[in-house]
Design a protein around this motif. Structure first.
Motif, PDB file in Angstrom:
ATOM      1  N   ARG A   3       0.024 -10.679   0.938  1.00 15.58           N
ATOM      2  CA  ARG A   3       1.218 -10.109   1.545  1.00 15.58           C
ATOM      3  C   ARG A   3       2.440 -10.184   0.627  1.00 15.58           C
ATOM      4  N   LYS A   4       2.657 -11.373   0.030  1.00 13.56           N
ATOM      5  CA  LYS A   4       3.869 -11.528  -0.797  1.00 13.56           C
ATOM      6  C   LYS A   4       3.860 -10.588  -1.991  1.00 13.56           C
ATOM      7  N   LEU A   5       2.675 -10.489  -2.609  1.00 18.04           N
ATOM      8  CA  LEU A   5       2.574  -9.607  -3.775  1.00 18.04           C
ATOM      9  C   LEU A   5       2.755  -8.157  -3.345  1.00 18.04           C
ATOM     10  N   ALA A   6       2.144  -7.792  -2.203  1.00 18.83           N
ATOM     11  CA  ALA A   6       2.266  -6.408  -1.728  1.00 18.83           C
ATOM     12  C   ALA A   6       3.727  -6.072  -1.442  1.00 18.83           C
ATOM     13  N   GLN A   7       4.453  -7.028  -0.831  1.00 21.45           N
ATOM     14  CA  GLN A   7       5.864  -6.767  -0.529  1.00 21.45           C
ATOM     15  C   GLN A   7       6.693  -6.679  -1.815  1.00 21.45           C
ATOM     16  N   ALA A   8       6.422  -7.594  -2.763  1.00 18.80           N
ATOM     17  CA  ALA A   8       7.161  -7.579  -4.034  1.00 18.80           C
ATOM     18  C   ALA A   8       6.872  -6.284  -4.795  1.00 18.80           C
ATOM     19  N   MET A   9       5.615  -5.854  -4.733  1.00 20.93           N
ATOM     20  CA  MET A   9       5.214  -4.646  -5.440  1.00 20.93           C
ATOM     21  C   MET A   9       5.907  -3.420  -4.831  1.00 20.93           C
ATOM     22  N   LEU A 189       2.171   1.306 -16.642  1.00 25.54           N
ATOM     23  CA  LEU A 189       2.250   0.391 -15.512  1.00 25.54           C
ATOM     24  C   LEU A 189       2.908   1.091 -14.324  1.00 25.54           C
ATOM     25  N   TRP A 190       3.953   1.882 -14.614  1.00 28.67           N
ATOM     26  CA  TRP A 190       4.662   2.554 -13.539  1.00 28.67           C
ATOM     27  C   TRP A 190       3.754   3.545 -12.821  1.00 28.67           C
ATOM     28  N   ARG A 191       2.937   4.265 -13.601  1.00 30.71           N
ATOM     29  CA  ARG A 191       2.018   5.224 -12.992  1.00 30.71           C
ATOM     30  C   ARG A 191       1.068   4.500 -12.026  1.00 30.71           C
ATOM     31  N   GLY A 192       0.580   3.325 -12.444  1.00 30.12           N
ATOM     32  CA  GLY A 192      -0.294   2.533 -11.575  1.00 30.12           C
ATOM     33  C   GLY A 192       0.428   2.077 -10.319  1.00 30.12           C
ATOM     34  N   PHE A 193       1.693   1.661 -10.473  1.00 29.57           N
ATOM     35  CA  PHE A 193       2.500   1.219  -9.328  1.00 29.57           C
ATOM     36  C   PHE A 193       2.711   2.353  -8.343  1.00 29.57           C
ATOM     37  N   ASP A 194       3.001   3.517  -8.877  1.00 31.01           N
ATOM     38  CA  ASP A 194       3.274   4.678  -8.048  1.00 31.01           C
ATOM     39  C   ASP A 194       2.037   5.015  -7.208  1.00 31.01           C
ATOM     40  N   ARG A 195       0.868   4.962  -7.856  1.00 35.44           N
ATOM     41  CA  ARG A 195      -0.396   5.243  -7.158  1.00 35.44           C
ATOM     42  C   ARG A 195      -0.644   4.199  -6.069  1.00 35.44           C
ATOM     43  N   LEU A 196      -0.476   2.936  -6.454  1.00 35.88           N
ATOM     44  CA  LEU A 196      -0.759   1.835  -5.533  1.00 35.88           C
ATOM     45  C   LEU A 196       0.190   1.853  -4.339  1.00 35.88           C
ATOM     46  N   GLY A 198       1.705   4.443  -3.134  1.00 36.38           N
ATOM     47  CA  GLY A 198       1.323   5.596  -2.310  1.00 36.38           C
ATOM     48  C   GLY A 198       0.139   5.249  -1.412  1.00 36.38           C
ATOM     49  N   ASP A 199      -0.880   4.564  -1.979  1.00 36.17           N
ATOM     50  CA  ASP A 199      -2.072   4.189  -1.196  1.00 36.17           C
ATOM     51  C   ASP A 199      -1.701   3.216  -0.082  1.00 36.17           C
ATOM     52  N   LEU A 200      -0.858   2.240  -0.442  1.00 38.22           N
ATOM     53  CA  LEU A 200      -0.480   1.206   0.527  1.00 38.22           C
ATOM     54  C   LEU A 200       0.330   1.816   1.679  1.00 38.22           C
ATOM     55  N   LEU A 201       1.275   2.694   1.342  1.00 40.47           N
ATOM     56  CA  LEU A 201       2.096   3.323   2.386  1.00 40.47           C
ATOM     57  C   LEU A 201       1.239   4.230   3.272  1.00 40.47           C
ATOM     58  N   ALA A 202       0.223   4.865   2.667  1.00 36.39           N
ATOM     59  CA  ALA A 202      -0.667   5.720   3.471  1.00 36.39           C
ATOM     60  C   ALA A 202      -1.455   4.856   4.451  1.00 36.39           C
ATOM     61  N   GLU A 203      -1.927   3.677   3.998  1.00 36.36           N
ATOM     62  CA  GLU A 203      -2.662   2.763   4.895  1.00 36.36           C
ATOM     63  C   GLU A 203      -1.751   2.313   6.040  1.00 36.36           C
ATOM     64  N   ILE A 204      -0.505   1.943   5.680  1.00 34.38           N
ATOM     65  CA  ILE A 204       0.446   1.495   6.701  1.00 34.38           C
ATOM     66  C   ILE A 204       0.681   2.613   7.714  1.00 34.38           C
ATOM     67  N   HIS A 205       0.840   3.820   7.201  1.00 37.08           N
ATOM     68  CA  HIS A 205       1.086   4.972   8.081  1.00 37.08           C
ATOM     69  C   HIS A 205      -0.048   5.140   9.092  1.00 37.08           C
ATOM     70  N   VAL A 206      -1.291   5.059   8.614  1.00 36.35           N
ATOM     71  CA  VAL A 206      -2.442   5.301   9.493  1.00 36.35           C
ATOM     72  C   VAL A 206      -2.529   4.198  10.548  1.00 36.35           C
ATOM     73  N   ILE A 207      -2.376   2.922  10.107  1.00 32.95           N
ATOM     74  CA  ILE A 207      -2.502   1.808  11.057  1.00 32.95           C
ATOM     75  C   ILE A 207      -1.325   1.809  12.043  1.00 32.95           C
TER      76      ILE A 207
END
Ligand SMILES: [Zn+2]
Length: 235
Positions: A3-9, A189-196, A198-207
């Motif tokens: 959780r902490k890493l996901a929030q920091a990211m 690194l930024w490209r990876g962050f942007d992808r990640l 996007g994926d995380l926000l999509a998961e949050i949106h669905v749940i």
């Protein structure tokens, strides 16, 4: 992702969205070196920043960066998998903090560019980086001297901060062109962050859409639970 890493990211991604490359480098560096103060992060040389960012890339996305470029001769799109270990440069020992350029009887003292310089709007302006690196009260105004100072800073970086100037060799299989391009770890690194993000926000949106839970609650779930809920929702 915990959780902490996901929030920091997600916070770093949000802070960096509208930022220029040097500011993004500093935002990512704070995430890579959470025990360093902001001043210590800003004072790191660009090569040391990049070494820390290579470590962050390895921890978050693995040891390979995929470079995508178009051949400058025939425009064929190329992919190159870059093992990050191969572009790590051992930092030189005992790097001086003070360099000098002597020109027409005048001696100008300067230092290596830092992560803070690249995040500074002055550093991004023409001749600005040289002004920031100058350890003199008065910056030279004569264009030839400014140019000589920029060249001296570039030479000092090549010799004393080589991680800051890594480049990749490309060979085009279509037209046999051969060239080198600078490797920019911030961009990768930024490209990876942007992808990640996007994926995380999509998961949050669905749940959130299915259960009505808030973002914090969903980020507090372990990745295993999140995946299981996504499975139950049928996403
Ligand atoms: Zn080509």
């Amino acid at each position: 992702m915990a959780r902490k890493l996901a929030q920091a990211m997600l916070q770093a991604w949000e802070d960096g969205c509208a930022a220029q490359a040097g500011e993004r480098g500093l935002i990512l560096l704070r995430l890579a070196e959470p025990t360093l103060s902001d001043a210590a992060c800003r004072a790191l040389s660009v090569g040391r920043r990049d070494a820390a960012l290579l470590g962050l890339h390895e921890r978050m996305f693995g040891p390979i960066a995929r470079a995508l470029v178009d051949c400058p001769a025939c425009a064929e799109p190329l992919e190159l998998d870059v093992p990050l270990a191969a572009i790590r440069v051992a930092p030189p020992e005992d790097v001086s903090e003070h360099f000098e350029l002597t020109r027409e009887g005048q001696t100008l003292a300067f230092r290596l560019p830092t992560a803070g310089d690249l995040a500074d709007p002055v550093g991004a302006s023409a001749g600005g980086l040289a002004r920031l690196c100058l350890l003199e009260p008065n910056a030279p105004t004569d264009p030839a001297t400014v140019e000589a100072l920029e060249a001296a800073i570039g030479a000092a970086v090549n010799l004393h901060d080589p991680q800051a100037v890594v480049s990749l060799a490309f060979d085009c299989p279509d037209c046999a062109a051969h060239w080198r391009s600078p490797f920019d770890i911030v961009e990768f690194l930024w490209r990876g962050f942007d992808r990640l993000a996007g994926d995380l926000l999509a998961e949050i949106h669905v749940i959130a859409s299915a259960y009505g839970w808030g973002e914090d609650q969903i980020l507090a779930l372990s990745p295993q639970r999140r995946r299981r809920y996504l499975g139950l929702i049928g996403a």
